[in-house]
Structures are given as C-alpha cells and as structure tokens.
Design an enzyme around this catalytic site. Structure first.
Site, PDB file in Angstrom:
ATOM      1  N   GLU A 139      -0.492 -12.213  -2.191  1.00 17.79           N
ATOM      2  CA  GLU A 139      -1.869 -12.155  -2.553  1.00 17.79           C
ATOM      3  C   GLU A 139      -2.177 -13.460  -3.402  1.00 17.79           C
ATOM      4  O   GLU A 139      -1.475 -13.950  -4.442  1.00 17.79           O
ATOM      5  CB  GLU A 139      -2.157 -10.934  -3.217  1.00 17.79           C
ATOM      6  CG  GLU A 139      -2.064  -9.682  -2.448  1.00 17.79           C
ATOM      7  CD  GLU A 139      -2.317  -8.728  -3.282  1.00 17.79           C
ATOM      8  OE1 GLU A 139      -2.711  -8.603  -4.236  1.00 17.79           O
ATOM      9  OE2 GLU A 139      -2.098  -7.544  -2.775  1.00 17.79           O
ATOM     10  N   SER A 171       0.843  -1.148   0.019  1.00 21.62           N
ATOM     11  CA  SER A 171      -0.035  -0.029   0.014  1.00 21.62           C
ATOM     12  C   SER A 171       0.959   1.151  -0.046  1.00 21.62           C
ATOM     13  O   SER A 171       0.377   2.319  -0.048  1.00 21.62           O
ATOM     14  CB  SER A 171      -0.970   0.066   1.151  1.00 21.62           C
ATOM     15  OG  SER A 171      -0.151  -0.361   2.549  1.00 21.62           O
ATOM     16  N   GLU A 230      -9.602  -9.132   2.824  1.00 19.69           N
ATOM     17  CA  GLU A 230      -9.746  -7.600   2.516  1.00 19.69           C
ATOM     18  C   GLU A 230     -11.086  -7.560   1.530  1.00 19.69           C
ATOM     19  O   GLU A 230     -11.324  -8.365   0.571  1.00 19.69           O
ATOM     20  CB  GLU A 230      -8.708  -7.231   1.695  1.00 19.69           C
ATOM     21  CG  GLU A 230      -8.682  -5.619   1.227  1.00 19.69           C
ATOM     22  CD  GLU A 230      -7.515  -4.868   0.681  1.00 19.69           C
ATOM     23  OE1 GLU A 230      -6.323  -5.518   0.852  1.00 19.69           O
ATOM     24  OE2 GLU A 230      -7.648  -3.745   0.388  1.00 19.69           O
TER      25      GLU A 230
HETATM   26  O1  KIV Z   1      -0.626  -3.317   1.350  1.00 13.49           O
HETATM   27  C1  KIV Z   1      -1.177  -3.216   2.726  1.00 13.49           C
HETATM   28  O2  KIV Z   1      -1.058  -2.575   3.233  1.00 13.49           O
HETATM   29  C2  KIV Z   1      -2.177  -4.540   2.681  1.00 13.49           C
HETATM   30  C3  KIV Z   1      -3.166  -4.541   3.737  1.00 13.49           C
HETATM   31  C4  KIV Z   1      -4.142  -3.392   3.343  1.00 13.49           C
HETATM   32  C5  KIV Z   1      -3.734  -5.778   4.288  1.00 13.49           C
HETATM   33  O3  KIV Z   1      -2.017  -5.293   2.001  1.00 13.49           O
END
Ligand code: KIV
Length: 290
Positions: A124, A54, A191
């Site tokens: 993922e 993220s 998610e």
């Molecule tokens: O990249 C991230 O922050 C995530 C979380 C939202 C679980 O994968």
C-alpha cells in the site's frame, strides 16, 4: 497420438494482465486465505487470487489489518498455493513488513515468493513507495501497488472512507498512480475512490487497475471472498454484492446436526462401523466381564 488439450484454461502469469487490458478483457480477482477456498476460487476460474491482509478482518477477527503478521500471510500463502494452480497468486505485504527499510522489505517479499509460492506481492502507498517498488522490481519481484483507501493507514485516515473526493486529492491520487506505474508496478489496486477518478486512472495508465469500490471502468475487479459469499458479520460496504449466504447455510447445517445428535438420530448405522463377522461379540463381552 494426438494430445488432448487440457480442459483447464492456461495458467495466468503477470504479462497476461497487461495483455487482457490491451484486448479490453475484464479479469476477476478474489481473496483466499486457505486451501479449500483456494481450490474453489481457482477451479471456478478466477484469474488472480490475493492472499489479502483483509484476513485480519475476515478470518482472524482483529477488526483491522494492522496486526496481521508475516507468519500469518506466509502460512496462508502456502496453503493457497497448494490449493491453486491456474490463477496468478499475489500475496499482500502486511503492515510492518515493508516499513523499516528497503532491505527488510525485499527480504520479506522474497520470503513470500520463495517459501510461500507467491508470484507477486502487493503493498500500500503512493509516491512514498516509489523507491521501494523500483527496488523490488529490480530484485525480480513483481509488484501490485495499492492506492485510494489503504486500510493499513486506517488510524491516520480516521476510518474507512471514500478517498480522492476533492480536486486536489484526486489529482494527487492520479499522480501517485502514474509514479507507481513508472516505478515498475504491473497493476494497481484502486480502493474506495469515486468511479470517475478510477476511470481517469484506468484510461491514463498502461498497467491494469484493480478496482474495489471504484466502479466498473477498472480493468479488473477484486472482492473479499467472504463478503461475496456472505461469510462475514456486520454491515457491508455499498460496493459488496453478496451472491450467497454461507453463514446461513453453515448455521442451518449445525442446527440440524445438533438436533439429530440430541434426538439420537446421529450417527445412523451406516455412519458407524460394525465388528467384522469373524469376531464374536459374545467372547469380548465375556472377557470384559470376567
Ligand atoms: O487485503 C485485501 O483483501 C485487499 C483487497 C481488498 C484489495 O487489499
């Protein structure tokens, strides 16, 4: 001599997550991408720190997680490692780092652990990742799985939407979660899935679920730190509860400082340095003028 008990709670290792689930204790996970936020998150007592991809959205401004590289995650993981000591440190495997073959994926995961200081990695995908998860676990790499909305598939999914909303897709998600547990994942991120489906997965799995936009039944909650503290731009998803407005705090500080600079009020005398008493200013001036 009696030894004092350290005032910090014990370091969190992978087995602590399972133990917490068995005791019905909820845990908290936040993202961090640098040294200062890692320190704040760790010292606040958060149990798990995720160096999430993220970062692509919140600190690099890419607009999605696709461009995030191994170098970016590795560098962030090293900084977070330096800033944290208690929380379990999980590093995300970025898009492309586990898609070109299991050996390459193992190499990248080992890099995050060996050189980054990660204590586990997250990747993922559902049943398509089962063999890879088994292989990573065989190589002593603890794995967090991630199903539901998988942002690295944003182009395939066509946006950031709630997943597993139909009986068929919900069934697939539940099966995927079980397969990933059987493959050896020690926790699984859910998610953006309906809370009823997250509750089923949480009940049916032995391993803890880590929910984001998946309701309160999940064993662990995760949020992106920048969302929680209001240090992002644009509209936030419904599951984000913003506890502070750091953007506002920063803007106010910058505005006040600029105003002080422009009015000649910064720096004050106490914010600069005077010549030592034994140095004569007159002599310096005379020397420069001659
Ligand atoms: O990249 C991230 O922050 C995530 C979380 C939202 C679980 O994968």
């Amino acid at each position: 001599m009696a030894y004092l008990k350290p005032d910090k709670p014990e370091k969190v290792y992978v087995p602590a997550l399972q133990a917490a689930k068995e005791k019905g204790e909820k845990l908290a996970c936040l993202t961090a991408y640098d040294y200062p936020t890692a320190r704040i998150v760790d010292e606040a007592g958060v149990d798990i720190i995720l160096v999430g991809d993220s970062m692509g959205n919140v600190i690099h401004g890419y607009g999605n997680t696709i461009p995030v590289s191994m170098d970016e995650i590795l560098s962030a993981t090293k900084a977070v490692k330096r800033g944290s000591s208690r929380a379990l440190l999980v590093a995300d495997m970025p898009y492309g780092s586990y898609h070109t073959g299991d050996n390459e994926a193992v190499r990248n995961a080992l890099t995050l652990m060996k050189y980054g200081g990660a204590e586990a990695v997250k990747l993922e995908g559902g049943r398509n990742r089962v063999d890879l998860v088994k292989r990573l676990v065989d190589e002593e790499i603890p794995v967090v799985a991630h199903v539901g909305l998988t942002p690295q598939s944003v182009h395939k999914l066509g946006g950031y939407r709630v997943q597993a909303k139909t009986a068929e897709t919900a069934q697939t998600l539940i099966e995927d979660a079980k397969l990933l547990e059987d493959a050896g994942a020690f926790a699984i991120v859910l998610e953006l899935v309906p809370r009823e489906i997250a509750a089923i997965v949480t009940k049916e799995l032995m391993i803890p679920t880590i929910g984001i936009g998946a309701g309160r039944e999940c064993d662990i909650q995760v949020l992106v730190l920048h969302d929680l503290i209001g240090f992002t731009f644009g509209r936030q998803p419904r599951f984000v509860r913003q506890y502070a407005n750091v953007s506002e705090v920063i803007t106010k500080a910058i505005t006040e400082w600029m105003s002080d600079v422009r009015n000649g009020n910064y720096p004050g005398e106490g914010e600069s340095y005077a010549l030592p008493d034994d140095v004569q200013l007159g002599e310096i001036k005379a020397a420069t003028q001659s």
